[in-house]
Design a protein around this motif. Sequence first.
Motif, mmCIF file in Angstrom:
data_model
loop_
_atom_site.group_PDB
_atom_site.id
_atom_site.type_symbol
_atom_site.label_atom_id
_atom_site.label_comp_id
_atom_site.label_asym_id
_atom_site.label_seq_id
_atom_site.Cartn_x
_atom_site.Cartn_y
_atom_site.Cartn_z
ATOM 1 N N ALA A 36 -16.201 -2.006 -8.813
ATOM 2 C CA ALA A 36 -16.035 -3.714 -8.329
ATOM 3 C C ALA A 36 -16.594 -4.600 -9.265
ATOM 4 N N ASP A 37 -17.690 -4.404 -9.952
ATOM 5 C CA ASP A 37 -18.259 -5.290 -10.833
ATOM 6 C C ASP A 37 -17.532 -5.550 -12.094
ATOM 7 N N ASP A 38 -16.836 -4.209 -12.514
ATOM 8 C CA ASP A 38 -16.240 -4.537 -13.970
ATOM 9 C C ASP A 38 -14.933 -5.328 -13.558
ATOM 10 N N ILE A 39 -14.472 -5.448 -12.445
ATOM 11 C CA ILE A 39 -13.219 -6.041 -12.122
ATOM 12 C C ILE A 39 -13.560 -7.431 -11.959
ATOM 13 N N LEU A 40 -14.789 -7.647 -11.608
ATOM 14 C CA LEU A 40 -15.211 -9.286 -11.168
ATOM 15 C C LEU A 40 -15.829 -9.748 -12.377
ATOM 16 N N ASN A 41 -16.052 -9.197 -13.289
ATOM 17 C CA ASN A 41 -16.513 -9.487 -14.628
ATOM 18 C C ASN A 41 -15.343 -9.665 -15.760
ATOM 19 N N TYR A 49 -10.368 -8.008 -2.919
ATOM 20 C CA TYR A 49 -10.769 -6.473 -2.737
ATOM 21 C C TYR A 49 -12.116 -6.418 -3.352
ATOM 22 N N ALA A 50 -12.122 -6.486 -4.725
ATOM 23 C CA ALA A 50 -13.243 -6.295 -5.465
ATOM 24 C C ALA A 50 -14.481 -6.807 -5.114
ATOM 25 N N LYS A 51 -14.417 -8.112 -4.639
ATOM 26 C CA LYS A 51 -15.610 -8.886 -4.009
ATOM 27 C C LYS A 51 -16.092 -8.057 -2.663
ATOM 28 N N ARG A 52 -15.063 -7.924 -1.875
ATOM 29 C CA ARG A 52 -15.480 -7.385 -0.578
ATOM 30 C C ARG A 52 -16.001 -5.790 -0.962
ATOM 31 N N CYS A 53 -15.466 -5.053 -1.841
ATOM 32 C CA CYS A 53 -16.077 -3.701 -2.170
ATOM 33 C C CYS A 53 -17.654 -3.974 -2.554
ATOM 34 N N LYS A 54 -17.773 -4.868 -3.333
ATOM 35 C CA LYS A 54 -19.400 -5.127 -3.985
ATOM 36 C C LYS A 54 -20.200 -5.541 -2.881
ATOM 37 N N GLU A 55 -19.624 -6.308 -2.015
ATOM 38 C CA GLU A 55 -20.572 -6.534 -0.768
ATOM 39 C C GLU A 55 -20.639 -5.434 0.269
ATOM 40 N N GLY A 56 -19.737 -4.425 0.126
ATOM 41 C CA GLY A 56 -19.804 -3.353 1.076
ATOM 42 C C GLY A 56 -19.055 -3.635 2.353
ATOM 43 N N LYS A 57 -18.228 -4.605 2.419
ATOM 44 C CA LYS A 57 -17.086 -5.048 3.492
ATOM 45 C C LYS A 57 -15.832 -4.535 3.545
ATOM 46 N N LEU A 58 -15.649 -3.675 2.555
ATOM 47 C CA LEU A 58 -14.394 -2.961 2.477
ATOM 48 C C LEU A 58 -14.056 -1.552 2.730
ATOM 49 N N LYS A 85 -14.845 3.167 -2.684
ATOM 50 C CA LYS A 85 -15.683 4.474 -2.604
ATOM 51 C C LYS A 85 -16.883 4.338 -3.672
ATOM 52 N N ASP A 86 -18.056 4.126 -3.215
ATOM 53 C CA ASP A 86 -19.103 4.270 -4.143
ATOM 54 C C ASP A 86 -19.113 3.164 -5.049
ATOM 55 N N GLY A 87 -18.672 1.881 -4.677
ATOM 56 C CA GLY A 87 -18.572 0.738 -5.460
ATOM 57 C C GLY A 87 -17.290 0.835 -6.434
ATOM 58 N N VAL A 88 -16.334 1.670 -6.128
ATOM 59 C CA VAL A 88 -15.389 1.603 -7.172
ATOM 60 C C VAL A 88 -13.938 1.450 -6.248
ATOM 61 N N LEU A 89 -13.129 0.231 -6.859
ATOM 62 C CA LEU A 89 -11.940 0.178 -5.710
ATOM 63 C C LEU A 89 -10.802 1.053 -6.552
ATOM 64 N N ILE A 90 -10.349 1.538 -5.252
ATOM 65 C CA ILE A 90 -9.128 2.381 -5.117
ATOM 66 C C ILE A 90 -8.023 1.503 -4.870
ATOM 67 N N LEU A 91 -6.711 1.386 -5.488
ATOM 68 C CA LEU A 91 -5.703 0.711 -5.232
ATOM 69 C C LEU A 91 -4.461 1.395 -4.998
ATOM 70 N N ARG A 92 -3.734 1.285 -4.034
ATOM 71 C CA ARG A 92 -2.346 1.608 -3.963
ATOM 72 C C ARG A 92 -1.295 0.398 -3.578
#
Length: 141
Positions: free
Chosen positions: A94-99, A132-141, A63-70
């Motif tokens: 997502a960027d923070d996770i990937l970095n 998930y973070a990579k896909r989120c950043k790429e807009g594919k999640l 959501k808006d570049g933020v990864l939500i996990l359950r």
Amino acid sequence: MKRIDEVLAEYKSDFDLFDDANSKLEYIFDLGKRHKPLPEEEKNDATFIAGCASPAWLVGECKDGVLILRGEGTSEMAKGMITLLMDIFGNKKADDILNFNPERLNELGIVELLSPVRQKSLQAFLEKVYSYAKRCKEGKL
């Protein structure tokens, strides 16, 4: 929203309060008591964490570049570790996770307490999160 470093520092502070491995592991089990199961329809091949010692699932939403996990684990250790790791990585950009260098998890002083099988489970979880973070950043999640 707390940064990954802030959450990691809080957990490190908590784990530093314990003198022995058993107390640290008990703390992980206690974290699992906050664990909430996933709806059955979210437990599928796409969310299954292949390589975990016990069955576990992780759902990622962006959501808006933020990864939500359950997530859900079936063993007490899996429930606790998933809770811990979702606190660290969930609701983060997502960027923070990937970095973030996952080797920094060693700062908690618990990775070495895990059996080799559980360490592989941790690695499998991290691979799922980073995917998930990579896909989120790429807009594919």
